[in-house]
Design a protein around this motif. Structure first.
Motif, mmCIF file in Angstrom:
data_model
loop_
_atom_site.group_PDB
_atom_site.id
_atom_site.type_symbol
_atom_site.label_atom_id
_atom_site.label_comp_id
_atom_site.label_asym_id
_atom_site.label_seq_id
_atom_site.Cartn_x
_atom_site.Cartn_y
_atom_site.Cartn_z
ATOM 1 N N ALA A 65 2.189 10.793 -44.322
ATOM 2 C CA ALA A 65 1.641 12.137 -44.104
ATOM 3 C C ALA A 65 2.210 12.723 -42.822
ATOM 4 N N LEU A 66 2.632 13.985 -42.899
ATOM 5 C CA LEU A 66 3.094 14.723 -41.717
ATOM 6 C C LEU A 66 2.230 15.972 -41.562
ATOM 7 N N THR A 67 2.092 16.447 -40.339
ATOM 8 C CA THR A 67 1.495 17.768 -40.147
ATOM 9 C C THR A 67 2.529 18.818 -40.561
ATOM 10 N N GLU A 69 5.200 19.043 -37.964
ATOM 11 C CA GLU A 69 6.163 17.930 -38.013
ATOM 12 C C GLU A 69 7.171 18.136 -39.141
ATOM 13 N N VAL A 124 6.931 4.642 -24.250
ATOM 14 C CA VAL A 124 6.905 4.273 -25.675
ATOM 15 C C VAL A 124 7.428 5.418 -26.534
ATOM 16 N N ALA A 159 3.848 -2.481 -31.806
ATOM 17 C CA ALA A 159 3.489 -1.623 -32.935
ATOM 18 C C ALA A 159 2.626 -2.432 -33.890
ATOM 19 N N GLU A 197 -0.390 -2.053 -37.422
ATOM 20 C CA GLU A 197 -1.262 -1.260 -38.291
ATOM 21 C C GLU A 197 -2.684 -1.766 -38.082
ATOM 22 N N THR A 230 -0.830 5.106 -28.685
ATOM 23 C CA THR A 230 -0.934 6.273 -29.564
ATOM 24 C C THR A 230 -1.475 5.794 -30.904
ATOM 25 N N ARG A 277 -2.092 6.888 -34.753
ATOM 26 C CA ARG A 277 -1.699 7.864 -35.774
ATOM 27 C C ARG A 277 -2.388 7.510 -37.082
ATOM 28 N N ARG A 317 -3.048 7.277 -40.858
ATOM 29 C CA ARG A 317 -2.194 7.255 -42.062
ATOM 30 C C ARG A 317 -2.991 7.609 -43.311
ATOM 31 N N PRO A 367 -5.054 12.135 -41.913
ATOM 32 C CA PRO A 367 -3.696 11.641 -42.140
ATOM 33 C C PRO A 367 -2.618 12.560 -41.537
ATOM 34 N N GLY A 368 -1.728 11.976 -40.767
ATOM 35 C CA GLY A 368 -0.661 12.734 -40.105
ATOM 36 C C GLY A 368 -1.036 13.188 -38.702
ATOM 37 N N GLU A 369 -2.300 12.990 -38.309
ATOM 38 C CA GLU A 369 -2.725 13.412 -36.963
ATOM 39 C C GLU A 369 -2.764 12.206 -36.030
ATOM 40 N N GLN A 370 -2.532 12.458 -34.748
ATOM 41 C CA GLN A 370 -2.448 11.349 -33.783
ATOM 42 C C GLN A 370 -2.970 11.762 -32.413
ATOM 43 N N THR A 379 -2.766 10.241 -28.078
ATOM 44 C CA THR A 379 -2.294 9.233 -27.124
ATOM 45 C C THR A 379 -3.359 8.988 -26.051
ATOM 46 N N PHE A 404 1.102 2.713 -31.761
ATOM 47 C CA PHE A 404 2.366 2.569 -31.037
ATOM 48 C C PHE A 404 2.008 2.433 -29.573
ATOM 49 N N SER A 405 2.460 1.373 -28.904
ATOM 50 C CA SER A 405 1.980 1.163 -27.531
ATOM 51 C C SER A 405 2.955 0.350 -26.701
#
Lengths: 151, 151
Positions: A20-22, A25, A55, B57, B59, B85, B87, B89, B107-110, B112, B133-134
């Motif tokens: 999924a992308l915004t 993005e 990162v 990284a 999940e 971060t 994100r 899915r 989904p698609g939003e994140q 940090t 992601f870190s």
């Protein structure tokens, strides 16, 4: 293939991979032809999720048989150079790293490339979606083997 | 729910999210109940892709309404503390960060999270799959608000 066509094709491959992308993005997918004007063969489509001082995480989309040309990430100041892990999500990617035999990554497989190490990669016949997990990304300091390439 | 059941359920949620794992990764899904013995409510299922000195990284899989309890990642030696971060899915995750209003990631939003900052998060009614992601992950130095928790 125009940049717009490449962006739409990459977005479709990401959607098919369940990623999924915004909308922002999707509209901002980076098309890198490395200044060679031959995107079908040498290029890369990129979604940068995050790139802080410490990162970076991206999705890389490769069209069928598309190649990211040989380069390395040299030290910059206190930074020993970018360390990156490629994880194949869909398709197949052939990874060539200085001092290693060819590495073939299929979905769920990954490889970590040390800093300042020459590497290039190419998708198989179906293209590929590859996640990249790394330290800070500084495209402008990458060193490409082909002297025609400037990023 | 036994650890084996949790592992199978997490693997099914990852498969449904389109995320390919190797058999070894599937068998090695980490089940974290934070020593509280109440996994359905407080816990986390984790696949660690990579954790070097510089980059990590993962999940994270959260079952419906499951919560990862409040904690922070303090400085360790020269390391200012883990920067991460999240994100989203699949599903929805409610993220609570010291000094911020509640953040809802779809989904698609994140988002940090800076080092050494208190945070906790909870999945919505469908559960969630969240990529992290870190910088380097050092679970053993995390500081939890609940004094009963030791990792």
């Amino acid at each position: 293939m125009t940049g717009k066509e490449a962006r739409e094709r990459a977005a479709a491959m990401l959607a098919e991979a369940g990623i999924a992308l915004t909308p922002a993005e999707r509209d901002g997918i980076e098309i890198a032809d490395f200044g060679l004007g031959n995107l079908d063969e040498i290029g890369l489509q990129i979604v940068v999720y995050v790139n802080t001082d410490r990162v970076c995480a991206k999705e890389l989309v490769l069209f069928p048989r598309q190649t990211c040309p040989e380069h390395r990430h040299p030290p910059v100041g206190d930074d020993p150079g970018k360390e990156e892990t490629f994880r194949c999500r869909t398709g197949v990617v052939h990874l060539h790293i200085e001092g290693e035999d060819e590495i073939v990554l299929r979905p769920g497989e990954q490889w970590t490339i040390p800093p300042d190490t020459l590497h290039w990669f190419q998708a198989g016949d179906e293209g590929a979606v590859v996640s990249e997990f790394s330290t800070r990304s500084r495209d402008e300091t990458d060193v490409f083997t082909d002297p025609r390439i400037a990023r």
